[in-house]
Enzyme design. Sequence first.
Site, PDB file in Angstrom:
ATOM      1  CG  ASP A  25       9.438  -8.225  -8.541  1.00 64.64           C
ATOM      2  OD1 ASP A  25       8.276  -7.662  -8.283  1.00 64.64           O
ATOM      3  OD2 ASP A  25      10.254  -8.074  -7.676  1.00 64.64           O
ATOM      4  CE  LYS A  29      -2.004  -1.444   3.752  1.00 63.88           C
ATOM      5  NZ  LYS A  29      -1.329  -2.801   3.922  1.00 63.88           N
ATOM      6  CB  SER A  81       3.942  -2.778  -8.216  1.00 66.26           C
ATOM      7  OG  SER A  81       5.241  -2.466  -7.662  1.00 66.26           O
ATOM      8  CB  THR A 102       2.444  -5.244  15.983  1.00 64.80           C
ATOM      9  OG1 THR A 102       1.164  -4.332  16.557  1.00 64.80           O
ATOM     10  CG2 THR A 102       1.894  -5.811  14.558  1.00 64.80           C
ATOM     11  N   GLY A 139       8.444  -3.995  -8.786  1.00 67.39           N
ATOM     12  CA  GLY A 139       9.553  -3.771  -8.000  1.00 67.39           C
ATOM     13  C   GLY A 139       9.393  -2.585  -6.889  1.00 67.39           C
ATOM     14  CB  THR A 169      -5.816  -5.176  13.443  1.00 62.90           C
ATOM     15  OG1 THR A 169      -5.355  -4.084  14.325  1.00 62.90           O
ATOM     16  CG2 THR A 169      -6.775  -4.391  12.334  1.00 62.90           C
ATOM     17  N   GLY A 172       3.320  -0.737   8.852  1.00 64.08           N
ATOM     18  CA  GLY A 172       4.589  -0.276   8.463  1.00 64.08           C
ATOM     19  C   GLY A 172       4.478  -0.227   7.051  1.00 64.08           C
ATOM     20  CB  THR A 193       5.543  -3.029  12.082  1.00 62.67           C
ATOM     21  OG1 THR A 193       5.067  -1.943  11.151  1.00 62.67           O
ATOM     22  CG2 THR A 193       5.303  -2.809  13.553  1.00 62.67           C
ATOM     23  CB  THR A 211       8.110  -0.395   2.654  1.00 65.41           C
ATOM     24  OG1 THR A 211       7.900  -1.199   3.811  1.00 65.41           O
ATOM     25  CG2 THR A 211       9.634  -0.244   2.429  1.00 65.41           C
TER      26      THR A 211
HETATM   27  P1  GDP Z   1       2.393  -2.309   3.039  1.00 67.39           P
HETATM   28  O1  GDP Z   1       2.254  -2.424   4.694  1.00 67.39           O
HETATM   29  O2  GDP Z   1       0.898  -2.481   2.471  1.00 67.39           O
HETATM   30  O3  GDP Z   1       2.568  -0.725   2.730  1.00 67.39           O
HETATM   31  O4  GDP Z   1       3.269  -3.002   2.582  1.00 67.39           O
HETATM   32  P2  GDP Z   1       4.904  -3.158   3.205  1.00 67.39           P
HETATM   33  O5  GDP Z   1       5.592  -2.015   2.984  1.00 67.39           O
HETATM   34  O6  GDP Z   1       4.968  -3.635   4.587  1.00 67.39           O
HETATM   35  O7  GDP Z   1       5.182  -4.383   2.551  1.00 67.39           O
HETATM   36  C1  GDP Z   1       5.595  -4.295   1.101  1.00 67.39           C
HETATM   37  C2  GDP Z   1       6.901  -4.765   0.678  1.00 67.39           C
HETATM   38  O8  GDP Z   1       6.797  -4.917  -0.723  1.00 67.39           O
HETATM   39  C3  GDP Z   1       7.813  -3.625   0.731  1.00 67.39           C
HETATM   40  O9  GDP Z   1       9.006  -3.957   1.616  1.00 67.39           O
HETATM   41  C4  GDP Z   1       7.929  -2.816  -0.416  1.00 67.39           C
HETATM   42  O10 GDP Z   1       8.988  -2.126  -0.718  1.00 67.39           O
HETATM   43  C5  GDP Z   1       7.893  -4.049  -1.033  1.00 67.39           C
HETATM   44  N1  GDP Z   1       7.135  -3.998  -2.603  1.00 67.39           N
HETATM   45  C6  GDP Z   1       5.996  -3.021  -3.197  1.00 67.39           C
HETATM   46  N2  GDP Z   1       5.766  -3.499  -4.261  1.00 67.39           N
HETATM   47  C7  GDP Z   1       6.965  -4.166  -4.736  1.00 67.39           C
HETATM   48  C8  GDP Z   1       7.102  -4.783  -6.052  1.00 67.39           C
HETATM   49  O11 GDP Z   1       6.328  -4.762  -6.922  1.00 67.39           O
HETATM   50  N3  GDP Z   1       8.120  -5.568  -5.944  1.00 67.39           N
HETATM   51  C9  GDP Z   1       8.904  -5.801  -5.027  1.00 67.39           C
HETATM   52  N4  GDP Z   1      10.187  -6.536  -5.328  1.00 67.39           N
HETATM   53  N5  GDP Z   1       8.784  -5.406  -3.893  1.00 67.39           N
HETATM   54  C10 GDP Z   1       7.812  -4.581  -3.556  1.00 67.39           C
HETATM   55  P1  IMO Z   2       0.278  -2.753   7.155  1.00 68.27           P
HETATM   56  O1  IMO Z   2      -0.623  -1.298   7.545  1.00 68.27           O
HETATM   57  C1  IMO Z   2       0.266  -7.093   8.364  1.00 68.27           C
HETATM   58  C2  IMO Z   2      -1.725  -7.907  12.173  1.00 68.27           C
HETATM   59  C3  IMO Z   2      -0.776  -8.684  13.333  1.00 68.27           C
HETATM   60  C4  IMO Z   2      -1.856  -9.566  13.829  1.00 68.27           C
HETATM   61  C5  IMO Z   2      -2.989  -8.943  13.910  1.00 68.27           C
HETATM   62  C6  IMO Z   2      -3.397  -8.154  14.944  1.00 68.27           C
HETATM   63  O2  IMO Z   2       1.636  -2.568   7.312  1.00 68.27           O
HETATM   64  O3  IMO Z   2      -0.242  -3.715   6.347  1.00 68.27           O
HETATM   65  P2  IMO Z   2      -2.436  -5.773  16.065  1.00 68.27           P
HETATM   66  O4  IMO Z   2      -0.996  -5.449  16.609  1.00 68.27           O
HETATM   67  O5  IMO Z   2      -3.115  -4.718  15.073  1.00 68.27           O
HETATM   68  O6  IMO Z   2      -3.328  -5.925  17.249  1.00 68.27           O
HETATM   69  O7  IMO Z   2      -2.309  -7.115  15.483  1.00 68.27           O
HETATM   70  O8  IMO Z   2      -2.911  -7.967  12.753  1.00 68.27           O
HETATM   71  N1  IMO Z   2      -1.263  -6.743  11.483  1.00 68.27           N
HETATM   72  C7  IMO Z   2      -0.816  -6.744  10.295  1.00 68.27           C
HETATM   73  N2  IMO Z   2      -0.241  -7.525   9.471  1.00 68.27           N
HETATM   74  N3  IMO Z   2       0.275  -5.715   7.985  1.00 68.27           N
HETATM   75  C8  IMO Z   2      -0.039  -4.717   9.058  1.00 68.27           C
HETATM   76  O9  IMO Z   2      -0.406  -3.311   8.830  1.00 68.27           O
HETATM   77  C9  IMO Z   2      -0.447  -5.016  10.282  1.00 68.27           C
HETATM   78  N4  IMO Z   2      -1.015  -4.710  11.151  1.00 68.27           N
HETATM   79  C10 IMO Z   2      -1.431  -5.618  12.107  1.00 68.27           C
HETATM   80  O10 IMO Z   2       0.360  -9.295  12.651  1.00 68.27           O
HETATM   81  O11 IMO Z   2      -1.777 -10.732  13.213  1.00 68.27           O
HETATM   82 MG    MG Z   3       3.266  -3.193   6.392  1.00 66.68          MG
END
Ligand code: GDP
Ligand code: IMO
Ligand code: MG
Length: 422
Positions: free
Chosen positions: A331, A16, A411, A129, A413, A238, A40, A298, A42
């Site tokens: 990818d 996201k 996407s 978390t 990368g 959550t 979290g 996270t 990224t």
């Molecule tokens: P979010 O919580 O939905 O914002 O996702 P996170 O940041 O927790 O995890 C997604 C991971 O995938 C991060 O490390 C991003 O940098 C990475 N990512 C997102 N889109 C792509 C993609 O198309 N390819 C690759 N290789 N990494 C990606």
């Molecule tokens: P983003 O926004 C993935 C998961 C936890 C656990 C459950 C409850 O980065 O996608 P909590 O701490 O919210 O009470 O935990 O929800 N969880 C996530 N898993 N991405 C997240 O956020 C998450 N936020 C909570 O791992 O299973």
């Molecule tokens: Mg995340």
Amino acid sequence: MANTILVGAQWGDEGKGKIIDVLTEDADVVVRYAGGNNAGHTVFIGPQKYILHLVPSGILRKRKLCVIGNGVVVDPVSLVEEIKGLRQLGVKVDANLALSETAHVVFPYHRELDAQRETLKGKHKIGTTKRGIGPAYGDKAARVGLRVIDLITPDRFEAKLRRRLKENNEVLKAFGAKPLSFKSVHAAYRAAGDFLKPFVKNTVVLLHEACQRGDRILFEGAQGTFLDLDHGTYPFVTSSNTTAGGACTGSGVPPHRMDRVVGVMKAYTTRVGEGPLPTENAEIADMLHAMGREFGATTGRPRRCGWFDAVAVRHATMVNGIDDLAVTNLDGLDTVATIKVCIGYRVGKARYDYVPADVEVLSQCEAVYAEFEGWREPTSAARKWKDLPVKARAYLKALAELSGANLAIVSVGPGREQTIFV
Ligand code: GDP
Ligand code: IMO
Ligand code: MG
């Protein structure tokens, strides 16, 4: 870009943050509406990696108003750290961030209770978390929470914190945990309150004015559809409404202002924490972890991995009203010879083409798969739809068709430029 709600269509971590960063180019305002620093998100800008927890990912683009809405629960000490960290990386936060005065505050007793409850649950734990999210939303629903407006009003804050700490210390003692000192919690939270005060606004009015001006608003979902308190795999969820409806209640922007819902999903599935994951597969997890991917942003925990679950995403399309899909991490499948997609569930003789509401039933579900031939070539350099291998395009078209929404973004990368608009 009209007002857009962006949600995770799976179990969180769909990418996201990256897609928000891309879409923010055409937005004026970015709003977080649910969750807390359990998230979290990224974003890579060139080689620089940013992980956003509470601050909307839109902050990385210049002159975008970023709002932490009323639906978010805020750990103020953690937010101060995040703001300082961003400033250190040269990000201009001060003029662009607004914090809702009615967002609820997460306290150390929430975190401690979160941890204690998990320990007590033993093998039935949720795998949270441990950021205190569940207890903080619990206090909000029980009408005993403290809000940002309390945090920045010193007298009121002191009195309310004393009362809350008294009760919570009793609970902590019952768990056999150490009670918290009023003095140290008060000092740390007052300091954070002073730091955050300039950011605190009536964000409902602020967003209403933005709507009146015709600003384009992007709602940044946190977590994912199956972590939603109502629509997820309860109790392995959550404690907030992560789905599209949460964008209205969590921001104060009414439903008729919403124009589009974008669902973000990986080309496969991941989940961190406990609870059912029908397509979980050790081989694909090993492959992705060996590539250095799929470790939590996270908590650093390795994510559970599996094949794409079209039954789940179709459900997500239904409850969020997803119009457009953004498929990330294509990818990640570049080296796979035969790619599987879950098209139904089976428990004994019973077949399900939807996600059963009862988590006990879902836990027993076996995935029924369709198979796709892998493209077995790198896709990360693709910039246009035509650059993608024919078999990858066929796979993506099938994912969209099975999910019931329009394929809009692919996407390939983590970088901004590794994005294909279909
Ligand atoms: P979010 O919580 O939905 O914002 O996702 P996170 O940041 O927790 O995890 C997604 C991971 O995938 C991060 O490390 C991003 O940098 C990475 N990512 C997102 N889109 C792509 C993609 O198309 N390819 C690759 N290789 N990494 C990606
Ligand atoms: P983003 O926004 C993935 C998961 C936890 C656990 C459950 C409850 O980065 O996608 P909590 O701490 O919210 O009470 O935990 O929800 N969880 C996530 N898993 N991405 C997240 O956020 C998450 N936020 C909570 O791992 O299973
Ligand atoms: Mg995340």
